[in-house]
Design an enzyme around this catalytic site. Structure first.
Site, mmCIF file in Angstrom:
data_model
loop_
_atom_site.group_PDB
_atom_site.id
_atom_site.type_symbol
_atom_site.label_atom_id
_atom_site.label_comp_id
_atom_site.label_asym_id
_atom_site.label_seq_id
_atom_site.Cartn_x
_atom_site.Cartn_y
_atom_site.Cartn_z
ATOM 1 N N CYS A 79 0.827 -1.208 0.000
ATOM 2 C CA CYS A 79 0.000 0.000 0.000
ATOM 3 C C CYS A 79 0.860 1.256 0.000
ATOM 4 O O CYS A 79 1.802 1.368 0.797
ATOM 5 C CB CYS A 79 -0.915 0.002 1.221
ATOM 6 S SG CYS A 79 -1.946 1.478 1.361
ATOM 7 N N CYS A 85 -0.742 5.849 7.309
ATOM 8 C CA CYS A 85 -2.035 5.338 7.761
ATOM 9 C C CYS A 85 -1.834 4.365 8.920
ATOM 10 O O CYS A 85 -0.940 3.512 8.883
ATOM 11 C CB CYS A 85 -2.746 4.640 6.602
ATOM 12 S SG CYS A 85 -4.302 3.842 7.054
ATOM 13 N N GLN A 275 -17.812 -10.629 12.163
ATOM 14 C CA GLN A 275 -16.377 -10.812 12.004
ATOM 15 C C GLN A 275 -15.908 -10.095 10.744
ATOM 16 O O GLN A 275 -16.539 -10.171 9.689
ATOM 17 C CB GLN A 275 -16.035 -12.295 11.926
ATOM 18 C CG GLN A 275 -16.274 -13.052 13.221
ATOM 19 C CD GLN A 275 -15.285 -12.696 14.320
ATOM 20 O OE1 GLN A 275 -14.322 -11.949 14.104
ATOM 21 N NE2 GLN A 275 -15.514 -13.224 15.515
ATOM 22 N N PHE A 304 -21.626 -15.103 24.558
ATOM 23 C CA PHE A 304 -21.230 -13.967 23.709
ATOM 24 C C PHE A 304 -21.557 -14.323 22.249
ATOM 25 O O PHE A 304 -20.720 -14.177 21.357
ATOM 26 C CB PHE A 304 -19.751 -13.639 23.877
ATOM 27 C CG PHE A 304 -19.309 -13.497 25.313
ATOM 28 C CD1 PHE A 304 -19.435 -12.285 25.975
ATOM 29 C CD2 PHE A 304 -18.787 -14.575 26.008
ATOM 30 C CE1 PHE A 304 -19.027 -12.154 27.303
ATOM 31 C CE2 PHE A 304 -18.370 -14.454 27.328
ATOM 32 C CZ PHE A 304 -18.492 -13.237 27.979
ATOM 33 N N ASN A 309 -23.365 -16.472 15.000
ATOM 34 C CA ASN A 309 -22.277 -16.860 14.098
ATOM 35 C C ASN A 309 -21.805 -18.294 14.326
ATOM 36 O O ASN A 309 -21.520 -19.025 13.382
ATOM 37 C CB ASN A 309 -21.104 -15.888 14.272
ATOM 38 C CG ASN A 309 -20.030 -16.048 13.208
ATOM 39 O OD1 ASN A 309 -20.315 -15.991 12.023
ATOM 40 N ND2 ASN A 309 -18.788 -16.247 13.638
ATOM 41 N N GLU A 325 -26.183 -13.463 24.950
ATOM 42 C CA GLU A 325 -25.511 -12.243 24.491
ATOM 43 C C GLU A 325 -26.085 -11.058 25.259
ATOM 44 O O GLU A 325 -27.266 -11.051 25.617
ATOM 45 C CB GLU A 325 -25.747 -12.098 22.981
ATOM 46 C CG GLU A 325 -25.484 -10.739 22.380
ATOM 47 C CD GLU A 325 -24.017 -10.356 22.440
ATOM 48 O OE1 GLU A 325 -23.743 -9.204 22.791
ATOM 49 O OE2 GLU A 325 -23.159 -11.214 22.142
ATOM 50 N N CYS A 399 -10.206 -12.597 20.987
ATOM 51 C CA CYS A 399 -9.633 -11.510 20.185
ATOM 52 C C CYS A 399 -8.575 -10.745 20.968
ATOM 53 O O CYS A 399 -8.095 -9.713 20.513
ATOM 54 C CB CYS A 399 -10.739 -10.554 19.716
ATOM 55 S SG CYS A 399 -11.625 -9.728 21.055
#
Length: 447
Positions: A79, A85, A275, A304, A309, A325, A399
């Site tokens: 990039c 960035c 996601q 969660f 998903n 959730e 995550c």
């Protein structure tokens, strides 16, 4: 505070930090000998010229000015905006080495935070490295000195918005049109009152959510509609909070994505959590379900659960799935998805999983398998109150490797569980984000 000395200095990079910056130490002849310096754009084993950009009590911050001795892992960033960035931090590192570095972050956190160690390391889960990002947020800023409106991710210095012409990690249909989007906003009367544009892509539509701090006039709305029609986008307006989001064009857009291996389709709203990486998401679901190893007749708890998903694919093999959730809107859409996919045996419930759950009706009956996919804060509060007796396996999707390591230590050291395996998944190529998965069994295997 004294002004930062920005005179370039040489530095030997001794390691790569978990945020993707190179780690160096101030030399013995420096007033702060031995102090850590985190250097953006540098890789382990390199010698670089760097310029200091910030400081704190614990460490200094710097950016690479020139590479004097390059690592064999260094590659030319794809990039043209890399280095300015802040959307990516690792494009200068070969892709197959990025995932190795992320695996080491996970291993280090297990050792440092736990300490715990899995019996086995799972092979890294990887996918397409470019054009994968289907959800995100562009910042928008009118810069009068430049006479233009900028649309892009934040710069490395988060006070500024990067002026992007293109983005190679965003899905191509949008990543190639960022400059056109900036031109659109720059021509609007309310350009100074638009702070951000969020995007979310389903299989058949890309939604742009325009946040605006003052009402948009007819001319501005007509410009947005024309842009959407020209490029095939769906445009939503957000004048206030999340609940104020409403479609501008088309009148009733549909956002959805299919999980083909399980014949499941999930509909969602543009600000819902999904996601980011569609291809990796499908691989992750298959990986998690294989590890969970649900047997016929078993009952599974999915905490969660979001839109379903994992819950809905699990519904193809489990006799009952209970998804929980904290976001009521996500639960409502998860229930609609269950009905749409003909899964009456998959139920969804709203609950704050960080609070007392003892009176929740779904807690009464036991479960055979447990899957967790928490946010960055992890799942310690809910794990501390779950009756884990009778559960045959836990699969934990994470995550944030630090919170996973903390929760793994709790399960192993305080609840007597066994960390069978763990590994990383490259949900965000070219960033320092570490997605991981861990498998727990209730006791050590028999010798």
């Amino acid at each position: 505070m004294a002004r930062i000395n920005q005179t370039p200095f040489e530095a030997d990079i001794i390691d790569l930090g978990p945020d993707g910056r190179g780690i160096a130490r101030r030399p013995v002849d420096h007033p702060h000998a031995g102090k850590t310096v985190l250097i953006a754009g540098a890789l382990a084993g390199e010698r670089v010229m760097a310029r200091q950009t910030g400081r704190s009590r614990e460490y200094d911050q710097a950016e690479t000015v020139d590479v004097l001795q390059a690592s064999p892992e260094r590659v030319e960033p794809r990039c043209p905006h890399f280095g300015v960035c802040g959307g990516c931090s690792l494009q200068h590192m070969a892709g197959d080495r990025q995932i190795v570095a992320k695996a080491r972050v996970l291993a280090d956190d297990f050792e440092r935070v736990g300490p715990v160690r899995p019996e086995a390391w799972l092979p890294p889960l990887t996918g397409t490295a470019w054009g994968y990002r289907r959800k995100g947020r562009f910042s928008v800023r009118r810069v009068e000195k430049k006479g233009k409106t900028l649309v892009g991710f934040r710069e490395r210095d988060a006070r500024f918005v990067a002026e992007l012409r293109e983005c190679h990690t965003v899905i191509p249909a949008l990543g190639s049109r960022i400059q056109a989007l900036a031109t659109l906003v720059d021509g609007m009367d309310a350009r100074a009152a638009i702070p951000q544009i969020e995007f979310a892509a389903g299989d058949d539509a890309i939604a742009l959510v325009v946040r605006h701090l003052e009402p948009l006039g007819d001319r501005d709305q007509a410009a947005l509609v024309a842009f959407a029609q020209e490029h095939g986008f769906a445009v939503f307006l957000q004048p206030k909070g999340i609940d104020s989001v409403a479609p501008l064009w088309p009148p009733d857009p549909k956002l959805s994505f299919r999980l083909a291996p399980w014949d499941v389709e999930l509909e969602f709203q543009p600000l819902d959590f999904i996601q980011v990486n569609a291809g990796l998401n499908a691989k992750m679901i298959a990986h998690a379900l294989e590890l969970l190893d649900v047997q016929p007749g078993e009952r599974v708890l999915d905490l969660f659960c979001g839109l379903g998903n994992f819950s809905l694919p699990l519904g193809r093999s489990a006799s009952e799935v209970v998804g929980v959730e904290g976001d009521a809107g996500l639960v409502a859409r998860a229930r609609e998805n269950a009905v749409r996919n003909g899964m009456a045996h998959v139920s969804f419930h709203v609950a704050d999983l960080a609070t007392d759950l003892s009176q929740e009706p779904w807690m009464v009956a036991g479960f055979d398998r447990l899957l967790l996919d928490p946010a960055r804060a992890g799942a310690l509060e809910v794990l501390q109150q779950l009756p884990l007796e009778g559960i045959k396996r836990i699969v934990y999707v994470s995550c944030h490797p630090g919170s996973l390591a903390r929760d793994a230590a709790y399960l192993v050291n305080e609840r007597g569980w066994y960390l069978r395996a763990a590994g990383v998944m490259d949900m965000f190529p070219h960033t320092a984000h570490v997605e991981s998965i861990a498998v727990f069994d209730p006791a050590l295997p028999a010798l």
